[in-house]
Structure formats: C-alpha cells, structure tokens
Write a protein that holds these residues in place. Structure first.
Motif, short mmCIF file in Angstrom:
data_model
loop_
_atom_site.label_atom_id
_atom_site.label_comp_id
_atom_site.label_asym_id
_atom_site.label_seq_id
_atom_site.Cartn_x
_atom_site.Cartn_y
_atom_site.Cartn_z
N THR A 374 -12.64 -15.23 49.53
CA THR A 374 -12.65 -14.65 48.19
C THR A 374 -11.42 -13.77 47.98
OG1 THR A 374 -15.06 -14.68 48.16
CG2 THR A 374 -13.97 -13.26 46.55
N VAL A 375 -10.76 -13.95 46.85
CA VAL A 375 -9.58 -13.16 46.50
C VAL A 375 -10.01 -11.97 45.66
CG1 VAL A 375 -7.37 -13.15 45.28
CG2 VAL A 375 -8.09 -15.18 46.54
N ALA A 376 -9.59 -10.78 46.05
CA ALA A 376 -9.90 -9.57 45.28
C ALA A 376 -8.93 -9.48 44.10
CB ALA A 376 -9.80 -8.34 46.17
N LEU A 377 -9.43 -9.74 42.93
CA LEU A 377 -8.60 -9.71 41.72
C LEU A 377 -8.55 -8.30 41.16
CD1 LEU A 377 -9.88 -12.96 39.95
CD2 LEU A 377 -7.87 -12.69 41.43
N GLY A 378 -7.34 -7.80 40.93
CA GLY A 378 -7.20 -6.50 40.29
C GLY A 378 -7.60 -6.56 38.83
N ARG A 379 -7.73 -5.39 38.24
CA ARG A 379 -8.16 -5.32 36.83
C ARG A 379 -7.16 -6.01 35.92
NH1 ARG A 379 -9.65 0.50 34.65
NH2 ARG A 379 -11.16 0.20 36.35
N GLU A 380 -5.87 -5.78 36.17
CA GLU A 380 -4.84 -6.39 35.32
C GLU A 380 -4.86 -7.91 35.48
OE1 GLU A 380 0.03 -6.34 34.65
OE2 GLU A 380 -0.89 -5.35 36.38
N THR A 381 -5.00 -8.39 36.71
CA THR A 381 -5.02 -9.83 36.95
C THR A 381 -6.23 -10.48 36.30
OG1 THR A 381 -3.82 -9.52 39.02
CG2 THR A 381 -4.96 -11.61 38.72
N ALA A 382 -7.41 -9.85 36.46
CA ALA A 382 -8.62 -10.40 35.85
C ALA A 382 -8.51 -10.45 34.34
CB ALA A 382 -9.83 -9.56 36.27
N ALA A 383 -7.95 -9.39 33.74
CA ALA A 383 -7.77 -9.38 32.29
C ALA A 383 -6.78 -10.45 31.85
CB ALA A 383 -7.31 -7.99 31.83
N ALA A 384 -5.70 -10.65 32.65
CA ALA A 384 -4.72 -11.69 32.31
C ALA A 384 -5.35 -13.08 32.38
CB ALA A 384 -3.52 -11.59 33.26
N ILE A 385 -6.22 -13.32 33.37
CA ILE A 385 -6.90 -14.62 33.46
C ILE A 385 -7.78 -14.84 32.24
CG2 ILE A 385 -8.61 -15.93 34.77
CD1 ILE A 385 -7.51 -14.66 37.31
N GLU A 386 -8.46 -13.79 31.80
CA GLU A 386 -9.30 -13.92 30.60
C GLU A 386 -8.46 -14.24 29.37
OE1 GLU A 386 -12.52 -14.00 30.22
OE2 GLU A 386 -12.79 -13.84 32.38
N ARG A 387 -7.28 -13.60 29.24
CA ARG A 387 -6.40 -13.90 28.11
C ARG A 387 -5.91 -15.33 28.18
NH1 ARG A 387 -4.05 -8.93 29.35
NH2 ARG A 387 -2.13 -9.92 30.05
N SER A 388 -5.53 -15.77 29.38
CA SER A 388 -5.07 -17.15 29.54
C SER A 388 -6.20 -18.13 29.25
CB SER A 388 -4.54 -17.34 30.96
OG SER A 388 -4.15 -18.68 31.17
N ALA A 390 -8.62 -17.64 27.21
CA ALA A 390 -8.94 -17.63 25.77
C ALA A 390 -7.89 -18.37 24.95
CB ALA A 390 -9.07 -16.19 25.28
N SER A 391 -6.59 -18.22 25.33
CA SER A 391 -5.53 -18.79 24.50
C SER A 391 -4.74 -19.90 25.16
CB SER A 391 -4.56 -17.68 24.07
OG SER A 391 -4.05 -16.99 25.21
N GLY A 392 -4.84 -20.03 26.49
CA GLY A 392 -4.20 -21.16 27.16
C GLY A 392 -2.88 -20.90 27.85
N PRO A 393 -2.04 -19.93 27.42
CA PRO A 393 -0.71 -19.83 28.03
C PRO A 393 -0.74 -19.13 29.38
CG PRO A 393 -0.97 -18.11 26.40
CD PRO A 393 -2.22 -18.94 26.35
N CYS A 394 0.38 -19.29 30.08
CA CYS A 394 0.60 -18.55 31.32
C CYS A 394 0.88 -17.09 30.95
CB CYS A 394 1.78 -19.16 32.06
SG CYS A 394 2.37 -18.20 33.47
N ALA A 401 2.28 -13.96 38.00
CA ALA A 401 1.80 -14.59 36.77
C ALA A 401 0.49 -15.31 37.08
CB ALA A 401 2.83 -15.57 36.22
N VAL A 402 -0.30 -15.56 36.04
CA VAL A 402 -1.57 -16.27 36.20
C VAL A 402 -1.70 -17.29 35.09
CG1 VAL A 402 -2.70 -14.29 37.28
CG2 VAL A 402 -2.88 -14.61 34.82
N ALA A 403 -2.47 -18.33 35.36
CA ALA A 403 -2.79 -19.33 34.35
C ALA A 403 -4.19 -19.84 34.64
CB ALA A 403 -1.78 -20.49 34.37
N ALA A 404 -5.04 -19.82 33.62
CA ALA A 404 -6.42 -20.25 33.80
C ALA A 404 -6.49 -21.76 33.91
CB ALA A 404 -7.28 -19.76 32.63
N VAL A 405 -7.41 -22.24 34.71
CA VAL A 405 -7.68 -23.68 34.84
C VAL A 405 -9.01 -23.94 34.13
CG1 VAL A 405 -8.06 -25.59 36.42
CG2 VAL A 405 -6.46 -23.78 37.03
N THR A 406 -8.94 -24.60 33.00
CA THR A 406 -10.13 -24.83 32.19
C THR A 406 -10.19 -26.29 31.76
OG1 THR A 406 -8.95 -24.21 30.16
CG2 THR A 406 -10.13 -22.46 31.32
#
Length: 713
Positions: A374-388, A390-394, A401-406
C-alpha cells in the motif's frame, strides 16, 4: 642698437598672441582710423602696421624696427592682450596705450570700441570652438559607446560644462501617461528634484513638449500660474533655481523628453546657447532612440530565443510522446500489462512511475517496488487524484504528477510520477494521460479475464461443495486449470458481504489465494476453499482485506479442517449456519470459528426475525422490567442458569444472601409465570439467556452482570 631683453620678451609674447587672425582685423581697423593723421601719428600708424607685418615675418624684423620704440610696443601689446586674452587690459590700460600711440580722445574712443568688439568676437569664437569640439566629441561617442545611460550622463555633463549653468538635467517622457520623469541631473542637491515626476500638462516642461520648441523663463516665479504644479514648485524652490531653459528631444513627430539647464540667478539665454543645447538634445534623442531600438532588439532576440527553446522543447516532447505511444500500443498488443506501461513511461520521462489500484496498492512500479504494498498518499496527492478523476487531465504536484485511471464512473487506480530532471510540458502531460487511458484499457481487459475466471471459480466452488461425490473427476480436471488439486483443499472460509461488494471481495481473495485455493459465491456468501498447508494467510487477514476493500464490516466464519473433499460440503453448511446465527443476533466485523458456536448453530438455523421473536418471547419481559425499574433481574437469571438453577450457588456467585436471590427469583416468577422453572420452560429460557449473553459479548458490550453484594432486584 640691440633691443633690451624686456622688449624682446614683449615681442615674443606678442608673437604668441598675435597668431589669432582677429588681430589682423583689429590692426587694420586701427590703421584706417589713424590714416588721416600726419607726422608722428602717421609714423606711429605705420609702426603699428610694421609691427603687424613683423609679427608674421619674424621677431628679427620687429627687433630691428622697434629697438627705440619700446613704449609703442608696450601699447600695442596692451591692445592685443585686450583683444585676445580672456582677462585683458582694462579701460584705464587701454586709454594709456592709446595715449602712447598718440591718438586723440575721439580716436581713442573709436579704437576702444573696436577693441571691445574684437574681444567679444574673440571670446565668441573661442566659445564656439569649444562648443563645436564638444559636439564633435559627443558625436564620436554616439558612434563608439553603446551604453545608453553612460551616454546620457556624458551628454548632460557636457551641456553643463558648455552652458556654464548651475543645474543641468534631462527629463524623459512616458508616452502612455504623458508624464515626465527626471532621469539624469548634474548640480542638483535636493532628492525631491532628482526624482521629480511632472504630471501631464503641467510645468514649463509640458509646454515644451506640447509646442515642440525651446522655451525659457528668466524668473520661474513669474511663469503663468495655470501651468504651475505644487510638487514642481517645491522642487525648484528647494534647488533655489531662478532661470530655466529647456529644449525638446525630438524624433520625427514624437517627443522623447526635454533637456534643461537652470541657474540660481536671473539669466538671459542667447540664441547661440539655445542652438548649442538643441544640438545636444538632438544627440540625446539619438541616444534614447538607439537605446529603445536596442531594447526592442534585445527583447525580440529574447523572444526569438524563448520561442526557439519552446519549439525545441515541443519537438522533444513530441518525439517522446511518439515513442511512448508506439511502445504503449505494442505493450497492449503483446499483452505486456501495466508493468511494461510503467517501464515505458519511466524511461521516456526520466522519472519513476508507480501504478496503483483503487485501494492505493501497487500494481506496477518502474523502480521495482513490491506489488500489493500500500502506498501512503499525501493530502496533496490524494486531492490531485480526485481532481484528475473528476476532469481527466494529468495534475502536476510538488513532488511529481498524477493521473487517474478510470473507465466511465469506475475508479481503477492512478499513475503516480516522481520528480524528474525536467518539467513536464503540455505534450508530456498529454502523454501521461494517454498512458492512463491505456492502463484503463489493460485493467478492463484484465478485469474481464478476472470476471470470467471468477465465474468459473464460483461454479467450481459450488460443485465441490454440493456435487463432489457425483462429479469428482470432472471437478478435479477443471480445478487443475487453476493450479489447484482438490484433494489438497481442506479448509472452508465463509464471509458475509453485502451483495454489491461480493464481486470485488471475490477478486481480492483470488489475488491473495491464487494457486492456493478457489474462491466463489455460494448460497449468498463469499466462500474460499484453501489448502491450509500451502498458504500462510489466516482467516483474520482475509477478512481484514475484504473489509478494507468494501469499506464495511465483514463477518468471517472458518470451519474445522476436512479430511477429504467429500467433507467440505458439510463444513460449508455448518459455517453458513454459524454465520446466519451470528448475523441474526447482530454480530459483524469479526472472524470466528464454527467450533466456538457449534452447539448454537446445531440448534438454531433461523433468520434474524425468527431468533429475535424467540428471545422476546422467552426473556423479553425480564429485559423490559429491568429497563423500566432499573433492576438487574436479567443478570440474576443469567447467573441462575450458569449455576444449574441452584439458588445457593447463585448467591455465592453473586455474593448475595440466599434470601436476596430467592426474592429476585420470586419477582422473575411474577414476570414470567409460576411455571418458568419447569424443565421444558427452563430449557428454552436457558437457551435464550445464553444467546442473549453471546450476542452482548460478541458485540463488545457487557453481559449485564449485577455488581456483587449490591441488591438491585
């Protein structure tokens, strides 16, 4: 007779001074003025002419012609000095010189006037020569020096020297606001004057800008009031300036600024001074134009360099993107999976790439991190994944950088990129997004395969538990396709999971038990049949992983090991009965063994409503009485059942007097009826009490035991 030494020295001085051509005009004028005279005057005039010729012909002739005329030589020297020296002879010396030359009073007056005019012309010519030399020096510097600020400083310094004023300064016009700001000063002492800013339309400087011509005032205080500006007046007063002259710095139809000279006394500025200052202002205009052109050239060069850099970076990004896209396509076609995607992206972007699933567990990592950690995601990283998501971009974060896989609304995980040697450009971010899309496709493909495998395993599990005796050979053959030998399977785990989360729970168990068991849904429970000798994962760990995946409490029941596959069906039945019993009494979030509840599971196989009705019918009245009166009769009843219906042993257990226990039992008889201690009735009450106590204990509550030695009945 040789000339005395003093006369020879005067002659040499005269030779040095008479080199100025102005003397010829003066001598000629003196000759014309004295020519009507005769006698000694005429000879004196001739002597003057001879003196002039002697000055051009050499000292020898002068010495020969003037040996006896030292007085005349002195007079001529005085006149010449008055013409060509900066500080020449005064009126008295000139008068004496004219007397020695034998001029009458009216002739002396005319000669003195000619001398004064010649002296003024000599001074003017010398000043003009100085000015022209200064202009030539300024022009030469324009061609040689490229530092605009240095050139302006030198121009202002040169204007200050030429004009001989107290203060010289240069104001630059802001074309946008039409304000004029003092840029360079010489002779100014007050800070407010050195940083003076004149608003548009105010002051003498604005009048010069508007008229595009030179303007001067002999006394600034008399300048028209409507043009005055308080800040300008204070600055002028602080410097003590009285007279000001300003000339515009022009370029075509535009005014670049104004060059000023000022004095602390009342002065009159001549056309020559205005002309010289205008010439220097023209030079300043060239400097400002050149500086502006150089500024624009440098800015254009910088913009071109930045554009080239951006183009180079864009081409590099495009090349990386093409390489990554080709390799991603090949990865999908070859079935390389997400590990190859992570490696390809990491090599192209020169940074670590980690692919995690929806639970932040590592699926693939370019640096070789272990899968399923399990990877410990920081608050900023978790929020960035949620933004990605929701909207799709990196989304670029501080450490990468992060990009969601959906896939539609389904969350399949994310790509986590570490820091690199260069910043991710737009094309690089699109590449990461494309890689996330490819990951989604691969995950969907793997999920489709896993769902097919899950359905096959579910059917196989059902057949092992329900049809082993009839189709054992067929089942064994099918099990071998999953690297499982049915004869080695000995333990059944049953998990009570909500219907919508069962498929996910099955996938979790399949990943954990691959090659060590089979997983499927059977009779509404997620069931795992495992070879306990080959897996080190216990029932509690399996339950915890399912609970973590579903984010809900999960009840797990493990049956005793079976000796053969034929016994697995019975073990499964007992496990499901135990699970139903515990669910009926409200127990969840635990992992238990069937052996712990075998007596109850053997007696009860009912749903929650039936079991609740049974408890209410047997001991519900006692519970209600305790709740209403605040007594502890139900606890006394539990102790009575535990002590095999012996009041004496009950009193000893509770540390009450026997009469106290008997009084409580009489009160229970009043509530439940006089026959509550009959064999059949007491058996039912004992079961209800045990189940109620069991439910309270598994739920983490207290069994409502009375406090020893305290009568609350």
């Amino acid at each position: 007779m040789p000339a005395p030494p003093a006369v020879r020295e005067w002659v040499r001085e005269l030779n040095r001074k008479i080199e100025n051509p102005v003397l010829g005009d003066v001598s000629g004028a003196l000759a014309n003025e004295t020519s009507p005279r005769t006698g000694s005057a005429a000879s004196q005039t001739a002597t003057v002419a001879d003196t002039k010729r002697a000055s051009y012909g050499g000292a020898t002739h002068i010495e020969e012609g003037l040996v006896d005329e030292s007085s005349t030589v002195q007079a001529v020297a005085t006149i010449v000095s008055a013409v060509i020296d900066d500080v020449g002879a005064g009126p008295r010396e000139l008068t004496q010189a004219f007397e020695r030359l034998g001029l009458r009073e009216d002739e002396s007056a005319r000669a003195a006037d000619l001398v004064h005019r010649a002296h003024g012309e000599s001074v003017r010519l010398r000043r003009r020569e100085h000015e022209i030399a200064a202009l030539f020096s300024s022009a030469r510097e324009l061609a040689e020096v490229r530092d605009g600020d240095l050139l302006l400083d030198r121009l202002v310094n040169r204007a200050h020297d030429i004009m001989g004023c107290d203060v010289t300064y240069l104001s630059v016009l802001d074309p946008a606001t039409r304000e004029l700001r003092v840029r360079t000063t010489i002779g100014a002492v007050s800070p407010e004057f050195q940083h003076l800013l004149v608003p548009a339309g105010r002051g003498l400087v604005s009048e010069i800008v508007e008229s595009r011509t030179a303007r001067w005032v002999g006394r600034y205080g008399t300048y028209p009031k409507p043009r005055h500006e308080p800040t300008v007046d204070r600055a002028v007063e602080a410097e003590g300036l009285v007279s000001l002259l300003g000339v515009p710095m022009l370029t075509g139809d535009d005014v670049l600024g104004v060059l000023f000279v000022a004095t602390r006394r009342e002065s009159v500025f001549t056309p020559e001074q205005i002309s010289v200052l205008s010439a220097l202002a023209d030079h300043a205009s060239v400097v400002l134009q050149t500086a502006d052109m150089l500024h624009h050239l440098r800015r254009s060069e910088d913009e071109a360099r930045r554009a080239l850099s951006r183009l180079t970076e864009h081409l590099a990004e495009r090349d990386r993107a093409n390489t990554v896209h080709q390799e991603l396509v090949q990865a999908v076609l070859r079935g390389g999976g997400v590990s190859q995607i992570a490696g390809t992206l990491a090599a192209a972007l020169s940074r670590t790439v980690t692919i995690v699933d929806a639970e932040a567990r590592v699926v693939a990592d370019s640096a070789g991190a272990a899968a399923n950690t399990t990877v410990a995601l920081g608050r900023e990283t978790a929020a960035a994944i949620e933004r990605s998501r929701a909207s799709g971009p990196c989304v670029v974060v501080e450490d990468g950088a992060v990009a969601a896989v959906t896939a539609g609304s389904e969350d399949l995980g994310a790509l986590l990129l570490g820091p690199g040697d260069f910043e991710l450009g737009p094309v690089d971010r699109r590449t990461v997004e494309r890689a996330a899309q490819v990951c989604a496709l691969v995950e969907l493909q793997l999920k489709a395969v896993a769902d097919t495998e899950r359905r096959l395993q579910s059917g196989l599990v059902a057949d092992i538990l329900e049809a082993w005796r009839e189709r054992g050979d067929d089942i064994a053959r099918r099990a071998r396709s999953f690297d499982v030998v049915p004869a080695d399977l000995d333990t059944v785990h049953v998990f009570a999971v909500d219907g919508g989360a069962r498929a996910g729970a099955e996938r979790v168990l399949m990943r954990l038990l691959r090659g060590h068991g089979l997983v499927g849904e059977c009779r509404g429970y997620v069931t795992a049949i495992v070879d306990s000798s080959r897996t080190a994962i216990d029932a509690g760990t399996l339950r915890d992983r399912i609970a973590q995946h579903t984010a809900h409490p999960v009840l797990g029941v493990t049956a005793a090991p079976a000796a053969s596959p034929a016994e697995l069906g019975g073990r499964f039945t007992l496990a499901t009965r135990t699970a139903r019993l515990l669910e009926a009494i409200g127990v969840t979030g635990r992992s238990v063994s069937t052996d712990e509840y075998l007596p109850y599971a053997s007696v009860f196989d009912a749903d929650a409503a039936t079991l609740t009705a049974f408890l209410d019918a047997t001991i519900g009245a006692v519970r209600a009485y305790d709740a209403e009166k605040g007594t502890e009769l139900l606890a006394t009843l539990r102790a009575f059942v535990r002590c095999n219906a012996s009041p004496t042993r009950t009193a000893r257990l509770l540390r009450f007097h026997t009469n106290t226990v008997l009084q409580r039992l009489d009160r229970i008889a009043t509530i439940l009826g006089a026959d509550w201690r009959d064999d059949e009735r007491l058996f039912r009450i004992s079961l209800a009490v045990r189940l109620d106590e069991l439910a309270h204990g598994l739920a983490g509550g207290q069994a409502n035991h009375p406090r020893p030695g305290r009568d609350r009945g």
